[in-house]
Enzyme design. Structure first.
Site, short mmCIF file in Angstrom:
data_model
loop_
_atom_site.label_atom_id
_atom_site.label_comp_id
_atom_site.label_asym_id
_atom_site.label_seq_id
_atom_site.Cartn_x
_atom_site.Cartn_y
_atom_site.Cartn_z
N ASN A 64 8.53 -10.76 -22.24
CA ASN A 64 9.04 -11.24 -20.94
C ASN A 64 8.83 -12.75 -20.82
OD1 ASN A 64 9.29 -8.52 -20.43
ND2 ASN A 64 7.45 -8.39 -19.17
N HIS A 92 0.81 -1.22 0.00
CA HIS A 92 0.00 0.00 0.00
C HIS A 92 0.84 1.27 0.00
CE1 HIS A 92 -3.43 -2.61 1.67
NE2 HIS A 92 -3.20 -2.78 0.40
N ARG A 125 12.22 -15.57 -15.48
CA ARG A 125 12.39 -14.13 -15.64
C ARG A 125 12.71 -13.42 -14.34
NH1 ARG A 125 6.26 -12.41 -17.40
NH2 ARG A 125 6.55 -10.46 -16.30
N CYS A 178 4.94 -5.65 -25.95
CA CYS A 178 4.72 -4.93 -24.69
C CYS A 178 5.54 -5.48 -23.53
CB CYS A 178 3.23 -4.91 -24.34
SG CYS A 178 2.52 -6.54 -24.14
N GLU A 213 3.14 -15.06 -26.27
CA GLU A 213 4.17 -15.19 -25.23
C GLU A 213 4.47 -16.64 -24.89
OE1 GLU A 213 2.90 -13.04 -21.75
OE2 GLU A 213 0.86 -13.77 -21.87
N ARG A 243 -2.72 -4.12 -17.48
CA ARG A 243 -2.70 -5.40 -16.75
C ARG A 243 -3.83 -5.40 -15.73
NH1 ARG A 243 3.34 -4.44 -17.01
NH2 ARG A 243 4.26 -6.29 -17.96
C1 PEP Z 1 5.13 -10.26 -21.01
O1 PEP Z 1 5.09 -11.43 -20.64
O2 PEP Z 1 6.01 -9.80 -21.74
C2 PEP Z 1 4.11 -9.30 -20.57
C3 PEP Z 1 4.07 -8.08 -21.07
O3 PEP Z 1 3.24 -9.68 -19.63
P1 PEP Z 1 3.59 -9.79 -18.09
O4 PEP Z 1 4.92 -9.13 -17.87
O5 PEP Z 1 2.48 -9.12 -17.37
O6 PEP Z 1 3.63 -11.26 -17.87
MG MG Z 2 3.34 -12.28 -19.79
#
Ligand code: PEP
Ligand code: MG
Length: 757
Positions: free
Chosen positions: A636, A371, A647, A684, A613, A478
């Site tokens: 990602n 928070h 990751r 993204c 992804e 998101r």
């Molecule tokens: C990704 O996986 O690249 C992505 C943008 O989604 P997140 O980072 O929310 O998994």
């Molecule tokens: Mg993702």
């Protein structure tokens, strides 16, 4: 033991301890008398106090019942024997037959072989274990819960005796706390990026408890009641007088205000007062208990609640002592810049500090959805969390540099580091000003290629950056993030209200809502059935949505209703096979039909996309492109699955590079296929926000990328210094390179061609 009986016994014991303390004499003498009083009143044969000394050693400091010659001789390491275990775990132990316990460490010099039962509790102060007080009995006696409580209360009184350095020299206590005066660098996790420099201001409840044992219990109840009422009034005022706007930070603060009304918490304080403590001591006691239980709480939502409660204890203490402002912090001058250092902090407490002076916040604990982190984000204060042992390693007034761009904190930096950062800060500000001036200019390359730069967002506070960065819209919203900071799963109406606010904030710009991507590293506090061996490849994202279609349909319904009269863009995360996409789309269509069937309006246009992804989907791209309105590469996850490289795992992070010919070839092929099919494609993942990587993406054909707000300025600067044609030509030679990474080659290209990366 009945509650009334417990209170009576406790009151009598506390009154006797008070008399001993008031009686004067050396601290050691008083302690000797106190252990005698405790043994008598608790009807035990032994009472001993062990005090923690430097080197994590617990020394027997006073005893009634064990051999007097063992005092200052018997020593146990923290974690050794039952006494050491109590200290290590910071929790009581009670055993009817202690000697049979595997942890029992027999010390012949104490003569303890004749005693069977043992009950001991930690002596705690501000969450730190200062020692242990234990009683033993010849009989195999079971001590009741109430008796444990009594000894805990007594331990609190003892803590006040130990802490001021009467029994152990202050500098030794400081050594126990582990302070060192050398420059230190501490790594942590970035909760809100930026750089800040200032004098350390330790945000630690600095309770000064003038008196522990009450003279008049009724009067203490009254003092407590008045302080609680004052605290509620002041909280209301704080929330009303701060210009916080809407968004999660406001919601978070409202929740905090509700916790302040928590009857359970107030009742426990009231009970401690009934037991004979002063109101301050009662707050301290409950605070200690909360602090210790904290270690057991894994659930992120509950942990937040615990932080909030801790802060409320501090706040209540201030009202008891009639202090209007937060406890005066002597280390910092009135107008000095400060960096707040805290184990944790509640959201409202940050607002207590003058906003202009707070240059950073460093927490030992927390999470990016904590928070206080949300409120700090709204106030643009850099925050680093999980800064291990920061409280032990920093003294109030020390110079601290928060480098929340790189997840590090410098404590008492040397002249050179300090100089470099002051310089860096100046450059940072200059650069920020330069980026701000780019707000209205297009992200257009030297040779006229237009690149669409959009924002990744998850909280309403992120959206305020649309204006200041001039981003073209939201490429990834998101939706799970707002779910993560709430206390329960939001229903359709509250989701609709929320999405409507998003639309309101983005204005005419497009926004892509990604349906819930729960699971993996994103857990909902109110869902506890997601524990998996391998969560990032487990039951997550669209898999959950399709297994719980009602949940997904509710989200669709809320999105449809919020986007009436506008364009609705939805995309599905973690699609691994075409059927998942088709099924999710069918559910969306059903919801659209349902709304129309009820005569309700629907959005003007609906565009449905998929996140690319999961590597398997790359191989099904032709089929997907027949069905999807757009595609967005989640680099990602795609990268973590391509290289089987978690990751979030720092240990392997440096071993694999997104700027590898493998990744770049895959991305180029994706862009080419999308282009041939006439389906818009964007990316993204985090790589889009790093200028060198963004340059490579443009070279591979991307013209639409989405990134964190802070990255827009640097990436736009890069685009405006780039000649895309030259880069594309250069990159054709890179896809077939045999080495793992072409990072250096790309960097040289940028350098040779004046591209600002
Ligand atoms: C990704 O996986 O690249 C992505 C943008 O989604 P997140 O980072 O929310 O998994
Ligand atoms: Mg993702």
């Amino acid at each position: 033991m009945e509650q009334a009986q417990t209170s009576l016994l406790l009151r009598r014991l506390l009154a006797r301890i008070r008399d001993v303390m008031a009686g004067g004499g050396e601290a050691q003498e008083r302690l000797n008398r106190i252990v005698r009083v405790i043994a008598e009143d608790m009807v035990d044969d032994v009472c001993s106090v062990y005090i923690r000394r430097a080197g994590d050693v617990l020394e027997l400091f006073a005893t009634e019942g064990l051999r007097a010659s063992a005092v200052h001789q018997t020593r146990l390491r923290v974690g050794e024997g039952l006494i050491g275990t109590i200290a290590a775990q910071a929790r009581p132990i009670s055993l009817a037959d202690a000697q049979r316990h595997p942890r029992f460490a027999y010390r012949p010099e104490t003569g303890e072989e004749e005693y069977h039962s043992l009950m001991g509790v930690p002596i705690l102060r501000n969450g730190r274990v200062l020692g242990v007080v234990a009683v033993q009995n010849r009989a195999a006696r079971e001590h009741s819960e109430e008796e444990i409580e009594i000894l805990e209360t007594v331990a609190m009184v003892l803590a006040e005796m130990v802490a001021p350095g009467q029994l152990v020299a202050r500098d030794e206590l400081a050594a126990v706390e582990g302070n060192a005066l050398l420059p230190t660098r501490i790594e942590g996790i970035v909760f809100n990026s930026g750089i800040g420099l200032g004098a350390a201001l330790i945000h630690q409840p600095r309770f000064r408890i003038p008196k522990l044992v009450a003279d008049d219990v009724t009067q203490e109840h009254e003092r407590l009641r008045t302080a609680v009422a004052d605290m509620h009034g002041a909280l209301d005022h704080l929330l009303e007088s701060n210009d916080l706007g809407g968004g999660e930070h406001r919601e978070v603060l409202e929740t905090y205000r509700m916790i302040a009304q928590d009857v359970g918490w107030l009742r426990r304080i009231g009970e401690a007062v009934a037991g004979g403590l002063t109101a301050e001591a009662a707050v301290q006691k409950v605070h200690n208990e909360i602090r210790v239980r904290m270690d057991d709480v894994a659930d992120p939502y509950l942990r937040e609640r615990v932080h909030d409660l801790e802060d409320l204890a501090d706040r209540l203490m201030q009202h008891l002592q009639a202090v209007e402002e937060p406890a005066a912090q002597p280390e910092a001058d009135e107008d000095e810049d400060v960096v707040l250092i805290a184990r944790s902090m509640g959201p409202a407490q940050l607002l207590d500090y003058p906003r202009q002076r707070v240059r950073g916040l460093v927490l030992e604990e927390g999470s990016s959805t904590a928070h206080v982190a949300i409120v700090a984000k709204a106030l643009d204060i850099p925050v680093i969390g999980h800064a291990k042992d920061i409280l032990r390693r920093v003294e109030g007034g020390d110079l601290v540099i928060v480098d929340a761009d790189n997840g590090q904190v410098f404590v008492r930096p040397g002249e050179d580091v300090r100089h470099a950062f002051v310089e860096n800060l100046r450059l940072h500000r200059e650069r920020e000003a330069a980026y701000a001036s780019l707000r209205d200019v297009p992200a257009c390359s030297i040779d006229g290629h237009q690149v669409s730069l959009r924002l990744n967002a998850g909280l309403l506070v992120d959206l305020q950056h649309l204006e200041e960065t001039g981003a073209e819209g939201v490429g990834l919203y998101r939706t799970e993030i707002p779910f993560m900071v709430r206390s329960e799963f939001p229903d359709v109406t509250s989701q609709e209200r929320f999405y409507a606010k998003v639309y309101e904030q983005v204005g005419d710009r497009p926004v892509v809502f990604r349906t819930l991507d729960i699971g993996g590293d994103k857990l909902l506090p109110y869902w506890d059935d997601l524990e998996e061996e391998n969560p990032s490849m487990g039951w997550r994202a669209i898999r959950i949505g399709l297994d719980r279609p009602a949940m997904l349909r509710q989200q669709f319904r809320a999105l449809i209703r919020a986007s009436v009269g506008r364009e609705l863009r939805v995309m599905f995360p973690m699609v691994a096979k075409i059927e998942e996409f088709t099924y999710a789309r069918t559910l969306l269509d059903k919801e659209l039909a349902r709304e129309s069937g009820h005569g309700r309006p629907v959005p003007e246009t609906v565009l449905v996309g998929a996140m690319l992804e999961v590597p398997a989907l790359v191989f099904q791209l032709p089929a997907l492109l027949d069905l999807a309105d757009f595609v967005s590469v989640g680099s990602n996850d795609l990268f973590q699955f391509l290289f089987a490289s978690d990751r979030g795992n720092r240990r392997i992070a440096a071993q694999y590079d997104v700027l590898s010919p493998v990744v770049l070839s895959v991305l180029r092929s994706v862009v080419e296929q999308c282009r041939a099919a006439g389906v818009p494609v964007s990316l993204c993942g985090e790589m889009a926000g790093r200028p060198l990587e963004a340059m490579a993406l443009i070279g591979a054909g991307f013209r639409d990328i989405s990134m964190a707000p802070r990255a827009i300025g640097p990436v736009k600067t890069m685009v405006r210094s780039l000649t895309v044609g030259t880069l594309e030509k250069y990159m054709t030679s890179l896809y077939g390179v045999k080495q793992h990474t072409v990072r250096e080659k790309l960097r040289s290209f940028a350098q040779d061609h004046g591209v600002t990366v």
